[in-house]
Design a protein around this motif. Sequence first.
Motif, mmCIF file in Angstrom:
data_model
loop_
_atom_site.group_PDB
_atom_site.id
_atom_site.type_symbol
_atom_site.label_atom_id
_atom_site.label_comp_id
_atom_site.label_asym_id
_atom_site.label_seq_id
_atom_site.Cartn_x
_atom_site.Cartn_y
_atom_site.Cartn_z
ATOM 1 N N VAL B 4 0.912 -1.187 -0.091
ATOM 2 C CA VAL B 4 0.010 -0.093 0.006
ATOM 3 C C VAL B 4 0.809 1.379 -0.137
ATOM 4 O O VAL B 4 1.455 1.776 1.012
ATOM 5 C CB VAL B 4 -0.871 -0.041 1.211
ATOM 6 C CG1 VAL B 4 -2.007 -0.842 0.933
ATOM 7 C CG2 VAL B 4 -0.185 -0.326 2.629
ATOM 8 N N THR B 6 1.062 4.984 -1.414
ATOM 9 C CA THR B 6 0.134 6.147 -1.857
ATOM 10 C C THR B 6 1.179 7.450 -2.121
ATOM 11 O O THR B 6 2.123 7.685 -1.338
ATOM 12 C CB THR B 6 -0.964 6.619 -1.167
ATOM 13 O OG1 THR B 6 -0.620 6.779 0.220
ATOM 14 C CG2 THR B 6 -1.694 5.360 -1.012
ATOM 15 N N ASP B 8 0.413 11.792 -2.217
ATOM 16 C CA ASP B 8 -0.333 12.880 -2.161
ATOM 17 C C ASP B 8 -0.214 14.136 -2.879
ATOM 18 O O ASP B 8 0.802 14.644 -2.890
ATOM 19 C CB ASP B 8 -0.498 13.408 -0.766
ATOM 20 C CG ASP B 8 -1.516 14.568 -0.400
ATOM 21 O OD1 ASP B 8 -2.056 14.914 -1.402
ATOM 22 O OD2 ASP B 8 -1.593 15.177 0.536
ATOM 23 N N GLN B 18 8.119 11.226 -0.192
ATOM 24 C CA GLN B 18 7.026 10.364 0.297
ATOM 25 C C GLN B 18 7.413 9.195 -0.062
ATOM 26 O O GLN B 18 6.932 8.416 1.132
ATOM 27 C CB GLN B 18 5.650 10.830 -0.602
ATOM 28 C CG GLN B 18 5.480 12.414 -0.443
ATOM 29 C CD GLN B 18 4.092 12.997 -1.208
ATOM 30 O OE1 GLN B 18 3.096 12.087 -0.972
ATOM 31 N NE2 GLN B 18 4.042 13.807 -1.698
ATOM 32 N N GLN B 22 7.665 5.990 3.209
ATOM 33 C CA GLN B 22 6.653 4.802 3.217
ATOM 34 C C GLN B 22 7.462 3.579 3.256
ATOM 35 O O GLN B 22 7.411 2.693 3.952
ATOM 36 C CB GLN B 22 5.762 4.834 2.294
ATOM 37 C CG GLN B 22 4.642 5.911 2.501
ATOM 38 C CD GLN B 22 3.705 6.101 1.385
ATOM 39 O OE1 GLN B 22 3.064 5.322 0.908
ATOM 40 N NE2 GLN B 22 3.652 7.198 0.673
ATOM 41 N N ASP B 47 1.698 2.412 -11.620
ATOM 42 C CA ASP B 47 0.876 2.367 -10.623
ATOM 43 C C ASP B 47 0.478 3.786 -9.980
ATOM 44 O O ASP B 47 -0.617 4.133 -9.646
ATOM 45 C CB ASP B 47 1.147 1.318 -9.565
ATOM 46 C CG ASP B 47 0.862 0.162 -9.883
ATOM 47 O OD1 ASP B 47 0.447 -0.185 -11.435
ATOM 48 O OD2 ASP B 47 1.305 -0.970 -9.545
ATOM 49 N N LEU B 48 1.539 4.455 -9.861
ATOM 50 C CA LEU B 48 1.530 5.893 -8.983
ATOM 51 C C LEU B 48 1.589 6.967 -9.729
ATOM 52 O O LEU B 48 1.161 8.371 -9.313
ATOM 53 C CB LEU B 48 2.787 5.678 -8.158
ATOM 54 C CG LEU B 48 3.027 4.803 -7.029
ATOM 55 C CD1 LEU B 48 4.363 4.871 -6.190
ATOM 56 C CD2 LEU B 48 1.914 4.946 -5.952
#
Lengths: 124, 124
Positions: B4, B6, B8, B18, B22, B47-48
């Motif tokens: 997971v 993600t 922002d 970021q 993670q 994907d991102l």
Amino acid sequence: MSLVLTLDPDDPTPPYEQLRRQLADLITAGQLGPGDRLPPLRQLAGDLGVAVGTVARTYRELELEGLLTSRRGGGTRVAAAGRARATDRRQLLRGMAADFVARARGLGFTDEEIIVALSRQLPS
Amino acid sequence: MSLVLTLDPDDPTPPYEQLRRQLADLITAGQLGPGDRLPPLRQLAGDLGVAVGTVARTYRELELEGLLTSRRGGGTRVAAAGRARATDRRQLLRGMAADFVARARGLGFTDEEIIVALSRQLPS
DNA sequence: TCCTTTGTGTCAAGCATTCGACACAAACGA
DNA sequence: TCGTTTGTGTCGAATGCTTGACACAAAGGA
């Protein structure tokens, strides 16, 4: 009132954003109340070691959010509370707590582990 | 294993940073163990919704930290633990808890308020 | 009134980041 | 062996942030 505002040079987050977050939290938490005066652009810029324009950007963004009001010659002050500050204050802490717990859980820590880690920091 | 990860878009923090945070947390927390394979550059970038070079930068920085190892054609994997992971894992949570409490206190919240907010999130 | 303070705006310059595309090298798999 | 996968590197262009300097306008104080 001695504001504790710091910048981390190693953090790739832009300085104006680091500053914006700190001030927004201080205001929402009530550490800075309506009418409280913030340091002049040049003073804060000098203290933090950044350009005047950088602090100006922070103040401008916070004014757009409605948290600050600026007047030439009059300085920059915390805006009169549009919403109930007490509610905001509670919600801020609640959100911080929820974020912390969600992040810890997402990293695979059990609730028990989280509680143990917290009990080391808090009297209970 | 479904990672997971993600990004922002509203966060001025650079995407590569970021992502780096993670992944570093996931590894230190043990969610990603030594030898675990990470998504290929192109797949994760797709994907991102970022460029390949952006993900490549993240992998490169984490490899410099010693958390990942990359080989052409072989993919990118979590490095063999140099230090005791169990200790790191505990320290990570402890640090997260300490940061949270310090931030809340700095915003003027009392220990009692902090405990109340946490008890809403955790069974105890 | 006059000087100072203060926020606002502009400008050019430098730097970092991202992007999209491409080529290359090494490992893998059939 | 041969094609595919994958990480690495480069390139130019675009964007955003910071800097330092300067001028201007509005408010405050003497």
